[in-house]
Write a protein that holds these residues in place. Structure first.
Motif, mmCIF file in Angstrom:
data_model
loop_
_atom_site.group_PDB
_atom_site.id
_atom_site.type_symbol
_atom_site.label_atom_id
_atom_site.label_comp_id
_atom_site.label_asym_id
_atom_site.label_seq_id
_atom_site.Cartn_x
_atom_site.Cartn_y
_atom_site.Cartn_z
ATOM 1 N N GLN A 189 0.826 -1.201 0.000
ATOM 2 C CA GLN A 189 0.000 0.000 0.000
ATOM 3 C C GLN A 189 0.863 1.255 0.000
ATOM 4 O O GLN A 189 0.571 2.227 -0.710
ATOM 5 N N HIS A 190 1.923 1.237 0.792
ATOM 6 C CA HIS A 190 2.823 2.386 0.852
ATOM 7 C C HIS A 190 3.438 2.664 -0.512
ATOM 8 O O HIS A 190 3.513 3.823 -0.951
ATOM 9 N N ARG A 191 3.872 1.630 -1.202
ATOM 10 C CA ARG A 191 4.474 1.816 -2.529
ATOM 11 C C ARG A 191 3.460 2.355 -3.524
ATOM 12 O O ARG A 191 3.773 3.228 -4.342
ATOM 13 N N ILE A 192 2.250 1.834 -3.469
ATOM 14 C CA ILE A 192 1.221 2.280 -4.407
ATOM 15 C C ILE A 192 0.871 3.743 -4.175
ATOM 16 O O ILE A 192 0.789 4.550 -5.123
ATOM 17 N N LEU A 193 0.669 4.125 -2.914
ATOM 18 C CA LEU A 193 0.295 5.500 -2.605
ATOM 19 C C LEU A 193 1.410 6.475 -2.957
ATOM 20 O O LEU A 193 1.145 7.577 -3.455
ATOM 21 N N THR A 194 2.649 6.081 -2.709
ATOM 22 C CA THR A 194 3.776 6.947 -3.066
ATOM 23 C C THR A 194 3.845 7.146 -4.570
ATOM 24 O O THR A 194 4.058 8.270 -5.060
ATOM 25 N N ALA A 195 3.640 6.075 -5.328
ATOM 26 C CA ALA A 195 3.660 6.183 -6.793
ATOM 27 C C ALA A 195 2.481 7.002 -7.309
ATOM 28 O O ALA A 195 2.590 7.683 -8.328
ATOM 29 N N LEU A 212 1.163 9.677 -6.077
ATOM 30 C CA LEU A 212 1.299 11.122 -5.904
ATOM 31 C C LEU A 212 1.681 11.823 -7.204
ATOM 32 O O LEU A 212 1.325 12.976 -7.425
ATOM 33 N N GLU A 213 2.388 11.116 -8.066
ATOM 34 C CA GLU A 213 2.784 11.688 -9.355
ATOM 35 C C GLU A 213 1.580 12.054 -10.212
ATOM 36 O O GLU A 213 1.648 12.965 -11.046
ATOM 37 N N PHE A 214 0.463 11.376 -9.998
ATOM 38 C CA PHE A 214 -0.703 11.562 -10.850
ATOM 39 C C PHE A 214 -1.782 12.436 -10.211
ATOM 40 O O PHE A 214 -2.840 12.643 -10.797
ATOM 41 N N VAL A 215 -1.521 12.952 -9.014
ATOM 42 C CA VAL A 215 -2.492 13.814 -8.345
ATOM 43 C C VAL A 215 -2.744 15.115 -9.106
ATOM 44 O O VAL A 215 -3.901 15.524 -9.239
ATOM 45 N N PRO A 216 -1.710 15.799 -9.636
ATOM 46 C CA PRO A 216 -1.992 17.024 -10.387
ATOM 47 C C PRO A 216 -2.939 16.812 -11.564
ATOM 48 O O PRO A 216 -3.679 17.724 -11.937
ATOM 49 N N GLN A 217 -2.946 15.621 -12.140
ATOM 50 C CA GLN A 217 -3.813 15.342 -13.286
ATOM 51 C C GLN A 217 -5.168 14.778 -12.878
ATOM 52 O O GLN A 217 -6.209 15.216 -13.378
ATOM 53 N N HIS A 218 -5.187 13.852 -11.943
ATOM 54 C CA HIS A 218 -6.421 13.152 -11.574
ATOM 55 C C HIS A 218 -7.002 13.587 -10.233
ATOM 56 O O HIS A 218 -8.104 13.166 -9.887
ATOM 57 N N GLY A 219 -6.264 14.400 -9.480
ATOM 58 C CA GLY A 219 -6.737 14.785 -8.164
ATOM 59 C C GLY A 219 -6.513 13.669 -7.152
ATOM 60 O O GLY A 219 -5.865 12.653 -7.429
ATOM 61 N N TRP A 220 -7.080 13.876 -5.970
ATOM 62 C CA TRP A 220 -6.931 12.878 -4.893
ATOM 63 C C TRP A 220 -8.030 11.833 -5.046
ATOM 64 O O TRP A 220 -9.022 11.813 -4.310
ATOM 65 N N THR A 221 -7.858 10.972 -6.027
ATOM 66 C CA THR A 221 -8.918 10.059 -6.429
ATOM 67 C C THR A 221 -8.394 8.635 -6.579
ATOM 68 O O THR A 221 -7.182 8.390 -6.563
ATOM 69 N N ALA A 222 -9.354 7.716 -6.764
ATOM 70 C CA ALA A 222 -8.996 6.324 -7.027
ATOM 71 C C ALA A 222 -8.282 6.184 -8.364
ATOM 72 O O ALA A 222 -7.469 5.274 -8.546
ATOM 73 N N GLU A 223 -8.578 7.104 -9.303
ATOM 74 C CA GLU A 223 -7.906 7.070 -10.604
ATOM 75 C C GLU A 223 -6.406 7.294 -10.452
ATOM 76 O O GLU A 223 -5.592 6.630 -11.102
ATOM 77 N N ALA A 224 -6.031 8.242 -9.587
ATOM 78 C CA ALA A 224 -4.605 8.490 -9.352
ATOM 79 C C ALA A 224 -3.939 7.266 -8.730
ATOM 80 O O ALA A 224 -2.811 6.904 -9.087
ATOM 81 N N ILE A 225 -4.647 6.618 -7.811
ATOM 82 C CA ILE A 225 -4.100 5.419 -7.177
ATOM 83 C C ILE A 225 -3.939 4.302 -8.197
ATOM 84 O O ILE A 225 -2.923 3.588 -8.207
ATOM 85 N N GLU A 232 -7.028 7.992 1.957
ATOM 86 C CA GLU A 232 -5.780 7.353 2.358
ATOM 87 C C GLU A 232 -4.590 7.920 1.600
ATOM 88 O O GLU A 232 -3.486 8.022 2.137
ATOM 89 N N LEU A 233 -4.820 8.327 0.357
ATOM 90 C CA LEU A 233 -3.757 8.959 -0.421
ATOM 91 C C LEU A 233 -3.382 10.306 0.189
ATOM 92 O O LEU A 233 -2.200 10.644 0.301
ATOM 93 N N ILE A 234 -4.369 11.067 0.620
ATOM 94 C CA ILE A 234 -4.117 12.372 1.241
ATOM 95 C C ILE A 234 -3.383 12.202 2.565
ATOM 96 O O ILE A 234 -2.383 12.890 2.833
ATOM 97 N N LEU A 235 -3.867 11.292 3.408
ATOM 98 C CA LEU A 235 -3.239 11.068 4.708
ATOM 99 C C LEU A 235 -1.815 10.548 4.547
ATOM 100 O O LEU A 235 -0.930 10.890 5.343
ATOM 101 N N HIS A 236 -1.597 9.749 3.530
ATOM 102 C CA HIS A 236 -0.244 9.260 3.236
ATOM 103 C C HIS A 236 0.672 10.432 2.895
ATOM 104 O O HIS A 236 1.806 10.516 3.390
ATOM 105 N N PHE A 237 0.186 11.347 2.073
ATOM 106 C CA PHE A 237 0.977 12.524 1.683
ATOM 107 C C PHE A 237 1.273 13.413 2.890
ATOM 108 O O PHE A 237 2.406 13.860 3.088
ATOM 109 N N VAL A 238 0.258 13.668 3.707
ATOM 110 C CA VAL A 238 0.440 14.511 4.896
ATOM 111 C C VAL A 238 1.453 13.878 5.843
ATOM 112 O O VAL A 238 2.324 14.567 6.394
ATOM 113 N N SER A 239 1.360 12.578 6.028
ATOM 114 C CA SER A 239 2.298 11.885 6.902
ATOM 115 C C SER A 239 3.720 11.988 6.373
ATOM 116 O O SER A 239 4.668 12.205 7.139
ATOM 117 N N GLN A 240 3.888 11.845 5.062
ATOM 118 C CA GLN A 240 5.204 11.990 4.453
ATOM 119 C C GLN A 240 5.765 13.387 4.673
ATOM 120 O O GLN A 240 6.943 13.549 5.001
#
Length: 316
Positions: free
Chosen positions: A98-104, A106-119, A142-150
């Motif tokens: 899960q950590h690897r997926i969420l970290t990867a 983040l690269e797609f958040v500017p395009q897809h937002g904080w969504t399942a599509e980015a994940i 979970e993607l947002i919380l992962h980013f905040v934690s990082q």
């Protein structure tokens, strides 16, 4: 005297933990049903990865006379030590995946937002099926919380490094107001790559089921800043200072999302003024009352502003 101070600090930290709602935060993120769903997704991803390997093995077995023993791959391989002390190679836990997926992702958040599509896009870059997105909530929390934690971890590392330089005599200790201002600015600058999508993130974090985890991360960050700033108060000022800095961070964050000046100059000017105001406040009952009112009003105003900003971004 030392024992009394130590006891006061212990009570202080206990009260702070209760205020942060750790009893709520430490609940398991996944309910039993979600745990079964995550396991099913892991099996599905694993099966999809094995399909091309099975096909290749069938073709290989069709030529038995050409069979040669395979060589072991070079280099270290990931391993896992079980409860019995036996080591199992190529093991990756669900949390690590899960950590690897969420970290990867983040690269797609500017395009897809904080969504399942980015994940899902993040999972694809790791060679996984888009079905891996089913391991997470559909709201992107979970993607947002992962980013905040990082970001919080990075800030703590920066502050720790700065503290070591001061202890070694390689840097001068900053005045408290400058230290607080620089720490908050450093943390907020981490939002810049995602600033266009940050209103959406905050609107998701304000959902009732996300508030405990979000609040825990926020208060932990504020506590870290004050600790590295050298705060050793044991009275009610311990709480007041953290409440004040929390309000400063939240309001500056809102200003930042609406700031169009070069390099967010207006935001940093606002931050500097708010920190200066806080440092000039006296330790009076009026301070405590105004602090509580400011935090409540700030949170209410933040909710309205964030919803408005999120709505504007969705219409763009």
């Amino acid at each position: 005297m030392a024992a009394a101070v130590a006891a006061a600090r212990s009570l202080r930290r206990a009260g702070w933990r209760l205020w942060r709602g750790r009893a709520v935060v430490r609940c398991q993120l996944y309910q039993p049903q979600r745990a079964l769903q995550a396991s099913a997704v892991l099996r599905r991803v694993s099966d999809e990865q094995k399909e091309p390997l099975a096909s290749s093995q069938q073709q290989f077995d069709s030529h038995p006379t050409d069979h040669q023993p395979e060589k072991e791959p070079q280099g270290p391989r990931p391993s896992y030590t079980g409860q019995g002390g036996q080591e199992s190679e190529d093991y990756e836990s669900e949390e690590q995946l899960q950590h690897r997926i969420l970290t990867a992702a983040l690269e797609f958040v500017p395009q897809h937002g904080w969504t399942a599509e980015a994940i899902a896009e993040g999972a694809k870059t790791l060679g996984l099926s888009v079905a891996a997105a089913g391991m997470f909530h559909s709201d992107g929390s979970e993607l947002i919380l992962h980013f905040v934690s990082q970001c919080n971890t990075k800030l703590s590392e920066l502050l720790e490094q700065e503290q070591k330089l001061v202890q070694l005599g390689k840097a001068e200790k900053k005045p408290t107001d400058q230290f607080l201002r620089d720490a908050v600015e450093a943390r907020l600058r981490m939002l810049i790559p995602y600033i266009e999508k940050w209103p959406q993130a905050l609107s998701i974090l304000l959902l009732p089921h996300n508030i405990p985890s979000s609040l825990n991360l926020l208060t932990s960050m504020i506590d870290d800043i004050w600790q590295y700033a050298g705060d050793q108060s044991t009275d009610f000022n311990w709480y007041t200072r953290r409440a004040v800095l929390t309000g400063i961070y939240n309001t500056t964050e809102l200003v930042m999302m609406q700031d169009s000046s070069p390099d967010f100059e207006e935001t940093w000017r606002f931050l500097e003024n708010r920190v200066a105001d806080a440092m000039n406040m006296g330790n009076t009952a009026n301070q405590v009352q105004s602090t509580g009112e400011a935090v409540v009003q700030g949170l209410m105003g933040a909710a309205v502003t964030i919803r408005n900003l999120a709505g504007l971004n969705q219409r763009r």
